[in-house]
Design an enzyme around this catalytic site. Structure first.
Site, PDB file in Angstrom:
ATOM      1  CE  LYS A   1      -4.318  -1.156  -0.230  1.00 21.03           C
ATOM      2  NZ  LYS A   1      -5.303  -0.519  -1.090  1.00 21.03           N
TER       3      LYS A   1
ATOM      4  CG  ASP B   1      -9.030  -3.007   5.774  1.00 21.21           C
ATOM      5  OD1 ASP B   1      -7.820  -2.824   5.523  1.00 21.21           O
ATOM      6  OD2 ASP B   1      -9.863  -3.342   4.907  1.00 21.21           O
TER       7      ASP B   1
END
Ligand code: PLP
Length: 416
Positions: free
Chosen positions: A91, A140
């Site tokens: 990410k 999350d």
């Protein structure tokens, strides 16, 4: 090997296997993102900027020769994003890179500079401008951690929204990177709605790859950052030959879509077959491919593969996957957990790898396919196949890892 468990795989009847797929995919994504986006330039800038970041290093492309031999294929590769910038997930390349661009654009505007590179920002010279910026997202875990990290590196503030069930370890990881964390009382969708509302009230920048959350330029940068992962793969292929099959996992589909575009542009003549892998509790892309239009999956999306718990494909990703995915596959949690265990304690003589629940999904899917002759045949997997899987995370929550694998990440590392 992992125990056989049930899975679903569906072919995409509208896949475009023409030599010009890469070109059409770029046009489709630019069309979805809006006129001002030039995707090839975005890919190029992302690569040239990210590779100047101080701790940049290509992540390992692990050749699992033992497993490949036992499963009867020429090559089985695992791109191990667990080593990315000390954040343990891919990410950083998307959300992290997008933060750097938000800050650069803001600093350029406020200082009237003609250009602003990552190096300029990291020098601290523009900190009075960059400190005015606040970036935000709902997460999350992995995405928020990357956004918080990049905010710290590039000198802006971050406010991260999280659903009530996200683990305290993940929250703490963001706080220790300097983020302000806001816990929603509800689920991920509630956290995302709160994030958008706060951003529009306070002039914050939402970092996301989905259309209803963010500006197209931010989504484009997120996707462009992911393309750098695939360009590292292309540079380091052990035999120099492209993979015949790429397995990549999906939540909202950003990484999978970028992989499809990259493969189309990089290997037009020998474009690998792309298998998009989801959790069977959040199989929105599989259902969309079956239906020929985006389908939303509702319910609690309860899967151990937390990073893949998305009920809706992003429209940007759909503009590509609609014709760029060859197959969609949905796997159960037990396959992911068994694959984490297999990587921690390999049986085929390969080196142990620490990999997280969502991170192993593509490898888990490949293993299930390789153990099923009918599906192998359907996918055209012969003994000459070269399979690439993308390991999108390491042990992003060590406690969860220990519970699922029975060993700590450190114990596994000591065995390497
Ligand atoms: C480890 C991991 N793998 C895969 C994904 C899915 O990525 P995308 O939402 O771009 O499809 C995520 C998303 O958060 C993730 O955290």
């Amino acid at each position: 090997m992992i125990p056989l468990s049930s899975f679903r795989i569906v072919p995409n009847t509208t896949v475009d296997r023409s030599l010009t797929f890469g070109e059409s995919a770029v046009r489709a994504l630019e069309g979805a993102l809006g006129d001002e986006i030039d995707l090839r330039t975005s890919f190029r800038i992302a690569r040239s900027e990210i590779t100047t970041w101080p701790d940049y290093c290509p992540t390992p492309l692990v050749e699992m020769s033992g497993l490949a031999r036992d499963l009867g294929v020429q090559q089985l590769l695992y791109k191990d994003e667990g080593w990315r910038f000390g954040l343990s997930s891919f990410k950083a390349m998307g959300g992290g890179y997008a933060v750097s661009r938000i800050v650069a654009r803001y600093a350029m505007e406020s200082t009237h500079a003609a250009n602003m590179t990552s190096k300029d920002l990291l020098s601290g010279r523009y900190s009075s401008a960059t400190s005015q910026v606040t970036v935000t997202c709902a997460t999350d875990g992995n995405h928020g951690r990357s956004v918080a990290w990049a905010a710290r590196e590039f000198g802006c503030k971050s406010v991260i929204y999280m659903a009530s069930i996200v683990s305290p370890f993940r929250e703490q990881a963001m706080i220790s990177l300097g983020a302000e964390v806001v816990r929603s009382q509800g689920n991920h969708e509630d956290a995302a709605a709160e994030c958008r509302a706060a951003a529009s009230e306070r002039g914050w920048f939402v970092v996301s790859e989905t259309e209803n959350a963010t500006e197209p330029a931010i989504a484009a940068d997120t996707l462009a950052g992911y393309a750098t992962i695939m360009s590292e793969v292309a540079k380091r292929l052990p035999s120099g030959e492209p993979p015949t099959h790429v397995f990549v996992q999906a939540g909202v589909g950003g990484l999978a879509a970028t992989s499809a575009v990259f493969c189309g542009l990089q290997w037009p003549q020998e474009r690998p077959r792309l298998v998009v892998v989801e959790s069977d509790q959040a199989d929105c892309i599989l259902r969309s491919i079956e239906a020929g239009e985006p389908i939303t999956v509702t319910g609690d999306l309860d899967t151990v593969m937390a990073g893949l718990a998305a009920g809706e494909v992003s429209s940007y990703a759909w503009s590509i996957l609609r014709t760029g995915a060859d197959y969609a596959m949905a796997i159960p949690d037990e396959a992911a957990v068994a694959t984490m265990q297999l990587l921690a304690t390999p049986q085929s003589g390969d080196t142990p790898v620490v990999a997280g629940e969502s991170g192993v999904a593509s490898l888990a899917a490949a293993l299930l396919v390789l153990q099923n002759n009918a599906v192998r045949e359907q996918l055209g997997i012969t003994r000459a196949a070269r399979i690439l899987t993308i390991g999108t995370e390491g042990a992003t929550d060590p406690e969860v890892y220990r519970r699922l694998v029975g060993l700590s990440p450190e114990e596994v590392m000591r065995r390497t």
